[in-house]
Design an enzyme around this catalytic site. Structure first.
Site, short mmCIF file in Angstrom:
data_model
loop_
_atom_site.label_atom_id
_atom_site.label_comp_id
_atom_site.label_asym_id
_atom_site.label_seq_id
_atom_site.Cartn_x
_atom_site.Cartn_y
_atom_site.Cartn_z
N HIS A 46 0.82 -1.22 0.00
CA HIS A 46 0.00 0.00 0.00
C HIS A 46 0.85 1.27 0.00
CE1 HIS A 46 -3.75 -2.08 0.18
NE2 HIS A 46 -3.44 -2.70 1.30
N ARG A 71 7.17 -5.38 3.32
CA ARG A 71 5.91 -6.01 2.96
C ARG A 71 5.83 -6.02 1.44
NH1 ARG A 71 -0.28 -4.56 4.75
NH2 ARG A 71 0.15 -2.50 3.87
N GLU A 147 -5.69 -11.52 7.67
CA GLU A 147 -6.50 -10.31 7.56
C GLU A 147 -7.81 -10.55 6.81
OE1 GLU A 147 -4.12 -7.17 5.80
OE2 GLU A 147 -3.19 -8.50 4.35
N ASP A 173 -8.16 -4.73 7.01
CA ASP A 173 -8.73 -5.73 6.10
C ASP A 173 -9.57 -6.74 6.86
OD1 ASP A 173 -8.06 -5.12 3.40
OD2 ASP A 173 -5.97 -5.48 3.88
C1 3PY Z 1 -4.46 -3.76 7.45
O1 3PY Z 1 -4.82 -3.17 8.47
O2 3PY Z 1 -5.23 -4.43 6.75
C2 3PY Z 1 -3.08 -3.70 7.04
O3 3PY Z 1 -2.69 -4.41 6.14
C3 3PY Z 1 -2.19 -2.73 7.74
O4 3PY Z 1 -1.18 -2.28 6.93
MG MG Z 2 -4.19 -5.22 4.95
#
Ligand code: 3PY
Ligand code: MG
Length: 261
Positions: A46, A71, A147, A173
């Site tokens: 991101h 990441r 997530e 997420d």
């Molecule tokens: C999330 O909160 O989904 C993340 O991937 C944080 O970077």
């Molecule tokens: Mg995320």
């Protein structure tokens, strides 16, 4: 090989701090790295960062003792291997929803016979030292991001994949998956899922990590038992700092927004 301090820090202090970089700048990476974080994650998923920029940011981070992490954009083994060759001492892989994805991530991080990482450590060798190859499988940390509801349903089989060092929770997420809306501090079922994930991971002696919106939330997560916490990303911290200064002057802010994600 230079030791990966992150695990040691958790043993010594109970928790470690992990900064999160989304701004494509070696200068801001250097600045953040000099703040005293235990680890710094360069976010290619991101963040506004491409591979070439990530290399310069990893170089900047290595001017300090912070553990450099990355990441990747996905569980694509090509990018994972490239980031490790660039000197990342671990990856935090997004959206690891099942055991097959987890196996692919581990395989990309480990040299044979444990995995399928291709040989060519490039900057990893400069940063880690001449015996990099002999110890890389042990020192490089593999975090999988849990997530989604699907990942939680598959948690047991994901955590059974050999070679995973820790789990990083993406609360935004996760909240999106459970509640239909992103939140860095989810409520309801998503909050229960966070505690469920933490206990399952801790029971297996793996590292428990989580992204947080800011320092206060990171403190709350440490008190909850999390071991690696991210007190907001660089963009959110920069924006909040600017808004705070403007507010101190009594000036209206451009959009009133604050925390980023
Ligand atoms: C999330 O909160 O989904 C993340 O991937 C944080 O970077
Ligand atoms: Mg995320």
């Amino acid at each position: 090989m230079r030791a990966n301090r992150l695990r040691e820090v958790v043993k010594e202090r109970g928790h470690a701090t992990n900064a999160w970089l989304s701004i494509p700048s070696s200068y801001s990476a250097e600045l953040v790295a000099h703040c005293g974080f235990d680890a710094i994650t360069v976010d290619l998923q991101h963040g506004m960062i491409d591979f070439g920029q990530a290399v310069t940011m990893l170089q900047a981070i290595s001017s300090t003792g912070a553990t450099p992490l990355a990441r990747p954009q996905s569980s694509d083994p090509v990018q994972i291997m490239q980031l490790l060759d660039a000197g990342a001492y671990g990856v935090i892989c997004p959206q690891v929803d099942d055991a097959d994805i987890a196996r692919a991530v581990v395989a990309a991080c480990k040299y044979p016979p444990s995995g399928e990482r291709s040989f060519g450590p490039a900057r990893g060798l400069l940063y880690g030292g001449p015996d990099y190859f002999a110890h890389a499988n042990r020192e490089i940390l593999v975090f999988v991001m849990i997530e989604s509801r699907k990942a939680v349903q598959n948690l047991d089989s994901i955590l059974s994949v050999p070679g995973i060092d820790g789990v990083y929770i993406g609360p935004n997420d996760l909240s999106l998956s459970y509640e239909g809306t992103p939140s860095s501090d989810p409520k309801g079922e998503a909050a229960q899922a966070i505690e469920y994930i933490r206990t399952q991971v801790a029971q297996r002696q793996m590292l428990t990590g989580i992204f947080c919106a800011d320092g206060a939330m990171a403190r709350k997560r440490v008190d909850q038992g999390f071991q690696v916490v991210t007190p907001g990303n660089d963009a959110a911290i920069l924006k909040n700092g600017c808004l705070q200064q403007l507010a101190g002057l009594g000036n209206a802010t451009a959009d009133g927004g604050g925390s980023g994600y």
